[in-house]
Design an enzyme around this catalytic site. Structure first.
Site, PDB file in Angstrom:
ATOM      1  CG  ASP A  88      -0.049  -0.002   2.467  1.00 53.71           C
ATOM      2  OD1 ASP A  88       1.038  -0.626   2.672  1.00 53.71           O
ATOM      3  OD2 ASP A  88      -0.800   0.679   3.510  1.00 53.71           O
ATOM      4  CG  HIS A  98       7.635   0.947  10.054  1.00 49.53           C
ATOM      5  ND1 HIS A  98       7.896   0.516  11.471  1.00 49.53           N
ATOM      6  CD2 HIS A  98       7.097   2.115  10.018  1.00 49.53           C
ATOM      7  CE1 HIS A  98       7.674   1.804  11.813  1.00 49.53           C
ATOM      8  NE2 HIS A  98       6.958   2.707  11.512  1.00 49.53           N
TER       9      HIS A  98
END
Length: 334
Positions: A11, A249
């Site tokens: 995403d 991340h």
């Protein structure tokens, strides 16, 4: 050496973008396709951002459009979910960077069909790197659990044992669709190795301003692009966490997939995700030390060799010579 076959479910998102860049650059990975999912931004943005990255690298890989909303909302017939993390990733999802799109990189099939058909074509060979909410994977489980059992591994960036970022107890990806997370671990975790790359380990790997300056100075056009893209992200971490840098991340999840020796403490444990509470939505309940003898369904790294991680970032993104230069400069500063 046989290349590892990979599907990246994503995403984008700035941190997704860097992880995708690393995967596309690495010679040992055969990226079979990207699948988009709503998360950091709405599905239109995430699909187009994945396409922009493929265009940037002049790739013949395609992106396949996936879930427009979380699992329960889709089951209830709700429409496309609005953006959730534009305040972190910027209006477009890629900070202030604008990249072109070659329409040819948009795949004609949907993400669910692409994932299942690819696994059937390569049973036991496909790794899925899930960088966003795992809604697409839950829909695959619902449609064909037996085929999903033929996935080699799944590496999911999300969750946390002791910390959150969307709430005090929930990380964003798992908060966005906790029902899909719980389906993934309870239905598939006993059969397929699923790695949860959560906030406990990713927050150990802050990409600081020295790292970003080095990328800009030594990383050529790609380094300059990453430096520019990261400015919005760095600003967010400055105001929210007080960091002089940012936690990328998804890049850690990708580097850890490529080089699992990076992880120093790994627990094989039972994981459940709270999906029936407002305050605790998305919280991971983890029997980290197996006190209750619940069925193990997750591999959870809790610490990593951060120097190794950063050196591999530089090597994968910019080449071994640049990585050696990075090592020397870091050593000279220590």
């Amino acid at each position: 050496m046989t290349k590892r076959k990979v599907i990246i479910d994503t995403d984008p998102g700035i941190d997704d973008a860097l992880a995708i860049m690393a995967a596309l650059q690495h010679p040992d990975l055969d990226v079979l396709g990207l699948t988009s999912v709503a998360g950091n931004k709405g599905i239109h943005f995430t699909t187009d951002n994945a396409a922009r990255l493929l265009t940037l690298f002049e790739s013949d890989i395609k992106v396949y459009r996936g879930a427009t909303n979380d699992y329960l909302s889709l089951k209830a017939g709700k429409g496309e979910r609005a953006d959730e993390a534009g305040f972190v990733h910027g209006a477009s999802g890629l900070g202030s960077v604008e990249l072109p799109i070659d329409p040819v990189v948009h795949g004609e099939r949907g993400a669910i069909d692409f994932i299942l058909e690819t696994i059937k074509a390569y049973p036991g060979e496909v790794d899925i790197i899930a960088l966003g909410p795992v809604t697409n994977l839950a829909l695959c489980l619902e449609k064909d659990l037996e085929t999903m059992k033929q996935v080699r591994t799944i590496h999911s960036m999300g969750g946390g044992v002791h910390r959150g970022n969307r709430s005090p107890v929930a990380e964003f990806n798992y908060w966005f669709d906790p029902t899909a997370v719980d389906m993934l671990y309870t239905q598939l975790g006993p059969h397929v190795p699923i790695w949860m790359i959560g906030l406990d380990v990713t927050h150990q790997g802050i990409t600081d301003l020295n790292d970003l300056t080095f990328m800009k100075m030594a990383g050529g056009e790609l380094g300059e692009l990453i430096f520019e893209m990261m400015q919005f992200y760095v600003n967010t971490y400055w105001h929210q966490n007080g960091y002089m840098g940012a936690v990328v991340h998804d890049l850690m999840a990708m580097i850890g997939y490529i080089y699992p020796e990076m992880y120093q403490e790994i627990h094989h444990a039972n994981l459940r995700c709270v999906n029936d509470s407002v305050l605790a939505k998305g919280q991971c309940i983890v029997d980290l030390h197996n006190q209750f003898n619940w069925e193990k369904n997750a591999y959870i790294p809790m610490s990593a060799n951060i120097r190794f991680y950063k050196e591999k970032i530089m090597a994968v993104l910019f080449g071994e010579e640049v990585a050696e230069d990075y090592k020397k400069r870091v050593k000279s500063m220590s």
